[in-house]
Design an enzyme around this catalytic site. Structure first.
Site, PDB file in Angstrom:
ATOM      1  N   TYR A 181       0.806  -1.222   0.000  1.00 17.19           N
ATOM      2  CA  TYR A 181       0.000   0.000   0.000  1.00 17.19           C
ATOM      3  C   TYR A 181       0.845   1.281   0.000  1.00 17.19           C
ATOM      4  O   TYR A 181       0.405   2.314  -0.482  1.00 17.19           O
ATOM      5  CB  TYR A 181      -0.939   0.007   1.209  1.00 17.19           C
ATOM      6  CG  TYR A 181      -2.105  -0.934   1.044  1.00 17.19           C
ATOM      7  CD1 TYR A 181      -3.260  -0.516   0.381  1.00 17.19           C
ATOM      8  CD2 TYR A 181      -2.060  -2.235   1.532  1.00 17.19           C
ATOM      9  CE1 TYR A 181      -4.333  -1.372   0.211  1.00 17.19           C
ATOM     10  CE2 TYR A 181      -3.132  -3.109   1.368  1.00 17.19           C
ATOM     11  CZ  TYR A 181      -4.266  -2.670   0.712  1.00 17.19           C
ATOM     12  OH  TYR A 181      -5.322  -3.526   0.542  1.00 17.19           O
ATOM     13  N   ILE A 182       2.029   1.221   0.565  1.00 15.16           N
ATOM     14  CA  ILE A 182       2.874   2.415   0.602  1.00 15.16           C
ATOM     15  C   ILE A 182       3.999   2.326  -0.429  1.00 15.16           C
ATOM     16  O   ILE A 182       4.242   3.271  -1.175  1.00 15.16           O
ATOM     17  CB  ILE A 182       3.499   2.594   2.020  1.00 15.16           C
ATOM     18  CG1 ILE A 182       2.391   2.688   3.077  1.00 15.16           C
ATOM     19  CG2 ILE A 182       4.418   3.808   2.067  1.00 15.16           C
ATOM     20  CD1 ILE A 182       1.392   3.804   2.876  1.00 15.16           C
ATOM     21  N   ARG A 242       3.096   9.289   5.448  1.00 15.26           N
ATOM     22  CA  ARG A 242       1.947   9.885   6.128  1.00 15.26           C
ATOM     23  C   ARG A 242       0.669   9.808   5.314  1.00 15.26           C
ATOM     24  O   ARG A 242      -0.311  10.462   5.636  1.00 15.26           O
ATOM     25  CB  ARG A 242       2.217  11.375   6.360  1.00 15.26           C
ATOM     26  CG  ARG A 242       2.968  11.685   7.606  1.00 15.26           C
ATOM     27  CD  ARG A 242       3.152  13.180   7.696  1.00 15.26           C
ATOM     28  NE  ARG A 242       3.778  13.558   8.948  1.00 15.26           N
ATOM     29  CZ  ARG A 242       4.419  14.695   9.145  1.00 15.26           C
ATOM     30  NH1 ARG A 242       4.513  15.562   8.165  1.00 15.26           N
ATOM     31  NH2 ARG A 242       4.941  14.965  10.316  1.00 15.26           N
ATOM     32  N   LYS A 252       6.163   9.700  13.945  1.00 21.67           N
ATOM     33  CA  LYS A 252       5.214   8.877  13.169  1.00 21.67           C
ATOM     34  C   LYS A 252       4.219   8.163  14.084  1.00 21.67           C
ATOM     35  O   LYS A 252       2.998   8.175  13.862  1.00 21.67           O
ATOM     36  CB  LYS A 252       5.994   7.869  12.325  1.00 21.67           C
ATOM     37  CG  LYS A 252       5.169   6.777  11.709  1.00 21.67           C
ATOM     38  CD  LYS A 252       4.280   7.326  10.618  1.00 21.67           C
ATOM     39  CE  LYS A 252       3.125   6.398  10.343  1.00 21.67           C
ATOM     40  NZ  LYS A 252       2.553   6.540   9.040  1.00 21.67           N
ATOM     41  N   ARG A 289      -4.458  10.494  16.873  1.00 22.78           N
ATOM     42  CA  ARG A 289      -5.761  10.251  16.243  1.00 22.78           C
ATOM     43  C   ARG A 289      -6.524   9.135  16.975  1.00 22.78           C
ATOM     44  O   ARG A 289      -7.714   9.247  17.211  1.00 22.78           O
ATOM     45  CB  ARG A 289      -5.549   9.911  14.768  1.00 22.78           C
ATOM     46  CG  ARG A 289      -6.802  10.041  13.945  1.00 22.78           C
ATOM     47  CD  ARG A 289      -6.478  10.358  12.506  1.00 22.78           C
ATOM     48  NE  ARG A 289      -7.649  10.170  11.655  1.00 22.78           N
ATOM     49  CZ  ARG A 289      -8.579  11.097  11.453  1.00 22.78           C
ATOM     50  NH1 ARG A 289      -8.498  12.261  12.039  1.00 22.78           N
ATOM     51  NH2 ARG A 289      -9.599  10.847  10.652  1.00 22.78           N
ATOM     52  N   HIS A 324     -17.009  25.625  19.702  1.00 20.32           N
ATOM     53  CA  HIS A 324     -16.031  26.283  20.569  1.00 20.32           C
ATOM     54  C   HIS A 324     -14.730  26.416  19.780  1.00 20.32           C
ATOM     55  O   HIS A 324     -14.342  25.452  19.105  1.00 20.32           O
ATOM     56  CB  HIS A 324     -15.821  25.432  21.837  1.00 20.32           C
ATOM     57  CG  HIS A 324     -14.917  26.043  22.841  1.00 20.32           C
ATOM     58  ND1 HIS A 324     -13.551  26.165  22.627  1.00 20.32           N
ATOM     59  CD2 HIS A 324     -15.159  26.575  24.059  1.00 20.32           C
ATOM     60  CE1 HIS A 324     -13.005  26.738  23.673  1.00 20.32           C
ATOM     61  NE2 HIS A 324     -13.963  27.008  24.564  1.00 20.32           N
ATOM     62  N   ARG A 359     -11.674  26.210  20.456  1.00 14.03           N
ATOM     63  CA  ARG A 359     -10.525  25.335  20.737  1.00 14.03           C
ATOM     64  C   ARG A 359     -10.921  23.875  20.944  1.00 14.03           C
ATOM     65  O   ARG A 359     -10.185  23.111  21.537  1.00 14.03           O
ATOM     66  CB  ARG A 359      -9.760  25.864  21.968  1.00 14.03           C
ATOM     67  CG  ARG A 359      -8.850  27.044  21.650  1.00 14.03           C
ATOM     68  CD  ARG A 359      -8.285  27.706  22.885  1.00 14.03           C
ATOM     69  NE  ARG A 359      -9.330  28.267  23.738  1.00 14.03           N
ATOM     70  CZ  ARG A 359      -9.981  29.410  23.505  1.00 14.03           C
ATOM     71  NH1 ARG A 359      -9.698  30.098  22.426  1.00 14.03           N
ATOM     72  NH2 ARG A 359     -10.930  29.844  24.320  1.00 14.03           N
ATOM     73  N   CYS A 405      -2.771   1.084  10.775  1.00 12.40           N
ATOM     74  CA  CYS A 405      -1.966   2.187  11.328  1.00 12.40           C
ATOM     75  C   CYS A 405      -2.507   2.622  12.678  1.00 12.40           C
ATOM     76  O   CYS A 405      -1.877   2.413  13.702  1.00 12.40           O
ATOM     77  CB  CYS A 405      -2.009   3.375  10.367  1.00 12.40           C
ATOM     78  SG  CYS A 405      -1.650   2.891   8.686  1.00 12.40           S
ATOM     79  N   LYS A 420     -12.614   1.262   6.358  1.00  8.66           N
ATOM     80  CA  LYS A 420     -13.237   2.580   6.263  1.00  8.66           C
ATOM     81  C   LYS A 420     -13.829   2.734   4.873  1.00  8.66           C
ATOM     82  O   LYS A 420     -13.729   1.839   4.038  1.00  8.66           O
ATOM     83  CB  LYS A 420     -12.265   3.696   6.595  1.00  8.66           C
ATOM     84  CG  LYS A 420     -11.130   3.845   5.612  1.00  8.66           C
ATOM     85  CD  LYS A 420     -10.292   5.035   6.017  1.00  8.66           C
ATOM     86  CE  LYS A 420      -9.247   5.294   4.967  1.00  8.66           C
ATOM     87  NZ  LYS A 420      -8.405   6.419   5.344  1.00  8.66           N
ATOM     88  N   ARG A 466      -8.156  -4.922   6.293  1.00 11.66           N
ATOM     89  CA  ARG A 466      -7.306  -5.328   7.413  1.00 11.66           C
ATOM     90  C   ARG A 466      -7.819  -4.806   8.754  1.00 11.66           C
ATOM     91  O   ARG A 466      -8.048  -3.612   8.913  1.00 11.66           O
ATOM     92  CB  ARG A 466      -5.863  -4.866   7.170  1.00 11.66           C
ATOM     93  CG  ARG A 466      -5.164  -5.803   6.185  1.00 11.66           C
ATOM     94  CD  ARG A 466      -3.770  -5.353   5.914  1.00 11.66           C
ATOM     95  NE  ARG A 466      -3.769  -4.137   5.111  1.00 11.66           N
ATOM     96  CZ  ARG A 466      -2.663  -3.497   4.779  1.00 11.66           C
ATOM     97  NH1 ARG A 466      -1.496  -3.943   5.181  1.00 11.66           N
ATOM     98  NH2 ARG A 466      -2.718  -2.425   4.038  1.00 11.66           N
TER      99      ARG A 466
END
Ligand code: SAJ
Length: 406
Positions: free
Chosen positions: A9-10, A149, A201, A208, A239, A241, A255, A315, A322
């Site tokens: 994939y990368i 990334r 990394k 996340r 808001h 922040r 990941c 997703k 995977r």
């Protein structure tokens, strides 16, 4: 010439991108079938713009082989899974790639590790392999860590535009590799040391994961007292922040559901927030299953065989399954000896699980309760087909009345 090791994939998009930008590239993978597919002119996974990029790279002369090349620069992008029990990074593929490079590498070459590794992996596993082979690091072999990334689903755009990090022992070598990536990367490229690059990394994906866990925990709290988590997040995010992510049926992929465990494995007594967050995310598929049972009870539905999971990938709009929340959920079902859920995903054409459908209409015909596990565009465009169904929408995308949420 650049020898890219690992065409997954990368590695594949990176190799293609370099080649398309006039860098001489040979892509190497130990999987003969994969190499044959690429040499037959086909890509090995779906991604927007990948086929076009592939055509450009082929035109510019990229080659694919199972052989490691004798050259001055290697880019290693092989998988780094985590060990199920220790939670530590399993660097076996990186080590074996480095070992094979050592068999052919000429003195003075640079080895760039792109694979995600936990902080200290290069010191602990990669350097000894190189030294055992009689090479002096910094003289015979230069080491660089250049973690990627890019996000599946938007890889080509992100390869071109994301900022990048290069970690090197030797600043001048770091700058040389920066130039190489700058052949295609329009983002800012920061040069630092190897350990900082390793850490950044893993920290990015951990950030996340922890934030997704926070959203998931809010969903559970709101469910407990019947509050609308989506409305609450929407208002909170007004808001200046506050920026809460979205709850979901769990976290999959290779990941965000993997990398934070490296920190938990290496710093078990320190990485407590991270460890708890990972447990929250890992518990979401079971939470969805509990919701299914509650909704069935409420609606008087008794046949689990008429419950359908929409989506198998980790997703939306990718064909990557995977560690997907749907697979995790099916695993739990199996453990409880209660299989029978029906499954459908427009991106998965092979038969990979029991009771799998390959057509949306037939799938919907055979189920009463639909669980939206993945928000593929296909289901967004076909909401009207869900009108007569009981719907558990794990992503808050269904505008119909009476829809259930996690
Ligand atoms: N998810 C939620 N709620 C959200 C956002 C995501 O539940 O609000 C879920 C998704 O449904 C999915 C999982 O999290 O199951 C991860 O999806 P993702 O799209 O956030 O990330 P990945 O795993 O596809 O890619 C990540 C990216 N990292 C970050 O955004 C910090 C990408 O930039 C990295 O290159 C990639 O990991 C990697 O290779 O490390």
């Amino acid at each position: 010439m650049i020898n890219v090791i690992g065409l997954g994939y990368i590695g594949l998009p990176t190799a293609l991108m370099l080649a398309a930008h006039d860098v001489e590239v040979v892509g190497t993978d130990y999987n003969q079938k994969l190499v044959d597919t690429l040499n037959a002119g086909k890509t090995t996974f779906k991604e927007d713009g990948l086929d076009e990029l592939f055509a450009q790279a082929v035109e510019k002369g990229i080659r694919f082989t199972t052989e490691y090349q004798v050259t001055d620069t290697y880019i290693v992008s092989v998988p780094t899974p985590y060990d199920e029990f220790s939670k530590k990074v399993d660097a076996c593929y990186v080590i074996s790639a480095i070992k094979t490079i050592m068999e052919v590498a000429p003195k003075g070459c640079t080895v760039v590790v792109e694979s995600t590794v936990s902080p200290g992996t290069i010191d602990k596993y990669v350097r000894p392999v190189i030294e055992e082979n009689g090479f002096v690091i910094g003289e015979d072999i230069h080491l660089v860590h250049a973690p990627e990334r890019i996000i599946p689903g938007n890889m080509i755009y992100e390869l071109l535009h994301n900022n990048r990090t290069i970690g090197a022992d030797d600043r001048a070598i770091g700058e040389k590799i920066k130039e190489l990536y700058a052949s295609f990367c329009q983002g800012e490229i920061v040069v630092t040391n190897i350990r900082a690059a390793e850490m950044t990394k893993v920290v990015e994906n951990t950030f996340r994961a922890v934030n997704i866990a926070f959203a998931n925990e809010l969903a559970k709290i709101c469910r407990h007292d019947n509050m609308d988590v989506y409305e609450i997040i929407k208002i909170c995010n007004m808001h200046p922040r506050v920026n809460i992510l979205q709850p979901g049926p769990g976290v999959g992929g290779h990941c965000i559901s993997v990398d934070p465990w490296f920190l938990v494995g290496d710093y078990p007594s320190l990485a407590t927030v991270i460890g708890e967050s990972m447990k929250v995310n890992d518990g979401m598929p079971d939470f969805v299953l509990e919701r299914v049972h509650d909704i069935m009870k409420e609606k008087g539905l008794t046949d689990i065989g008429r419950v359908g999971l929409y989506g198998l990938t980790y997703k939306e709009n990718v064909d990557d399954m995977r560690d997907s929340p749907t697979l995790q959920l099916l695993e739990t079902q199996k453990k409880h000896l209660a299989p029978g859920l029906k499954v459908y995903d427009p991106f998965i054409t092979d038969d990979v699980v029991d009771n799998q459908y390959h057509d949306l209409d037939t799938f919907l015909h055979d189920v009463d309760l639909v669980v939206i596990m993945v928000k593929h565009n296909e289901i967004k465009e076909n909401m009207a087909k869900l009108e007569s169904k009981v719907v558990l929408d794990c992503h808050n995308i269904c505008p119909l009345d009476g829809v259930y949420h996690i």
